[in-house]
Design a protein around this motif. Structure first.
Motif, PDB file in Angstrom:
ATOM      1  N   ILE A 181       0.805  -1.109  -0.091  1.00  0.00           N
ATOM      2  CA  ILE A 181       0.034   0.043   0.149  1.00  0.00           C
ATOM      3  C   ILE A 181       1.044   1.254  -0.030  1.00  0.00           C
ATOM      4  O   ILE A 181       1.746   1.208   0.745  1.00  0.00           O
ATOM      5  CB  ILE A 181      -0.889  -0.081   1.369  1.00  0.00           C
ATOM      6  N   PRO A 182       0.565   2.064  -0.754  1.00  0.00           N
ATOM      7  CA  PRO A 182       1.393   3.594  -0.742  1.00  0.00           C
ATOM      8  C   PRO A 182       0.467   4.254   0.320  1.00  0.00           C
ATOM      9  O   PRO A 182      -0.328   4.604   0.218  1.00  0.00           O
ATOM     10  CB  PRO A 182       1.058   4.036  -1.979  1.00  0.00           C
ATOM     11  N   VAL A 183       1.600   4.898   1.198  1.00  0.00           N
ATOM     12  CA  VAL A 183       1.229   5.672   2.376  1.00  0.00           C
ATOM     13  C   VAL A 183       1.883   7.005   2.270  1.00  0.00           C
ATOM     14  O   VAL A 183       3.219   6.858   2.269  1.00  0.00           O
ATOM     15  CB  VAL A 183       1.270   4.715   3.918  1.00  0.00           C
ATOM     16  N   GLY A 184       1.357   7.964   2.748  1.00  0.00           N
ATOM     17  CA  GLY A 184       2.026   9.208   2.851  1.00  0.00           C
ATOM     18  C   GLY A 184       1.014  10.629   2.409  1.00  0.00           C
ATOM     19  O   GLY A 184      -0.039  10.469   2.728  1.00  0.00           O
ATOM     20  N   GLY A 185       1.616  11.508   2.038  1.00  0.00           N
ATOM     21  CA  GLY A 185       0.846  12.728   1.863  1.00  0.00           C
ATOM     22  C   GLY A 185       0.122  12.467   0.658  1.00  0.00           C
ATOM     23  O   GLY A 185       0.168  11.481  -0.387  1.00  0.00           O
ATOM     24  N   GLU A 186      -0.807  13.587   0.197  1.00  0.00           N
ATOM     25  CA  GLU A 186      -1.609  13.620  -0.952  1.00  0.00           C
ATOM     26  C   GLU A 186      -0.860  13.748  -2.176  1.00  0.00           C
ATOM     27  O   GLU A 186      -1.161  13.242  -3.393  1.00  0.00           O
ATOM     28  CB  GLU A 186      -2.718  14.491  -1.042  1.00  0.00           C
ATOM     29  N   PRO A 208       9.519   5.211  -3.054  1.00  0.00           N
ATOM     30  CA  PRO A 208       8.825   6.411  -3.278  1.00  0.00           C
ATOM     31  C   PRO A 208       7.899   6.296  -4.691  1.00  0.00           C
ATOM     32  O   PRO A 208       8.224   5.896  -5.753  1.00  0.00           O
ATOM     33  CB  PRO A 208       9.896   7.565  -3.466  1.00  0.00           C
ATOM     34  N   CYS A 209       6.612   7.024  -4.403  1.00  0.00           N
ATOM     35  CA  CYS A 209       5.742   6.913  -5.382  1.00  0.00           C
ATOM     36  C   CYS A 209       4.790   8.015  -5.430  1.00  0.00           C
ATOM     37  O   CYS A 209       4.724   8.801  -4.438  1.00  0.00           O
ATOM     38  CB  CYS A 209       4.853   5.542  -5.514  1.00  0.00           C
TER      39      CYS A 209
END
Ligand code: SAH
Length: 226
Positions: A181-186, A208-209
């Motif tokens: 799952i990609p997790v982070g800011g928008e 990073p993605c």
């Protein structure tokens, strides 16, 4: 999947095989099953006709409703991180074009995929029907709450970026199962891989993605911009 029907008559075979060589193998993708699946699935059929000539380029493409088909390399990295052997029950959140769903249908035993935007899901369904993909169940809904009816899943893949891992998805991950799952800011995330070893959830973060927003009860709030 009736992929054989496209052998020979497939105008895009050359760019597809080149994409696999340069963008995937050239950048370190090694899982032979992922490589073979991406050599087979006709990615150009998952975008509108006017964009087909760009389908094997090294970037995402628009699929309508402000959503995108993921970059080929990102599809490969996510599939590889899941370490699929072939008999898994898999849950995908964010069907989008259905391209990754079709790739996953060749890598796992049964695929359940949820998309929140109905017209997008209808197009994905049509493309998969055309290709004869049979081991995929689709539904419209908020994937951040998972799909409890068929849980637990050996693998879960989320194709949109959220602020954190949705709790229901952790609960629906089988012991020994893996989630990507990609997790982070928008506007930028990191790819998180979670393994449920029965006692704890082991987590690794690497690539990073930049994914479109995961919108839902355990994702970002709806704000009219998807
Ligand atoms: N792997 C897909 C990527 C699609 S883009 C492809 O290659 O085509 C991500 C998709 O996730 C979008 O279609 C978006 O509508 C969907 N999405 C976002 N939040 C969601 C949610 N909570 N549940 C289900 N789908 C969601």
């Amino acid at each position: 999947m009736k992929l054989g029907a496209y052998e020979g008559g497939d105008l895009f075979k050359k760019p597809r095989l080149e994409m696999v060589e340069t963008q995937l193998i050239g950048r370190g993708i090694t899982d032979p099953r992922v490589i073979e699946a991406m050599r087979l699935v006709p990615r150009h059929l998952f975008v509108e006709e006017a964009l087909r000539y760009k389908a094997y380029e090294d970037y995402p493409l628009p699929i309508g409703e402000k959503q995108t088909i993921s970059q080929p390399y990102m599809v490969a990295v996510m599939c590889e991180h899941l370490g699929l052997k072939g008999d898994e029950k898999l849950l995908e959140i964010g069907t989008g074009s259905g391209y990754q769903t079709a790739v996953l249908s060749l890598l796992a035993g049964q695929v359940y995929s949820i998309e929140r935007i109905a017209p997008i899901l209808f197009r994905a369904r049509k493309t998969m029907e055309l290709l004869g993909v049979h081991n995929v169940a689709l539904k419209v809904g908020d994937g951040t709450i998972g799909w409890a009816d068929f849980a637990p899943y050996d693998a879960i893949i989320v194709s949109a970026g959220g602020p954190d891992t949705p709790k229901p998805l952790l609960e629906q991950l089988a012991v020994g199962g893996r989630m990507v799952i990609p997790v982070g800011g928008e506007f930028g995330q990191i790819l998180r891989t979670i393994v449920n070893d029965g006692r704890v959830y082991k987590t690794l973060e690497d690539t990073p993605c930049t994914f479109v927003r995961l919108v839902g009860r355990y994702g970002w709030p709806e704000n009219g911009e998807n």
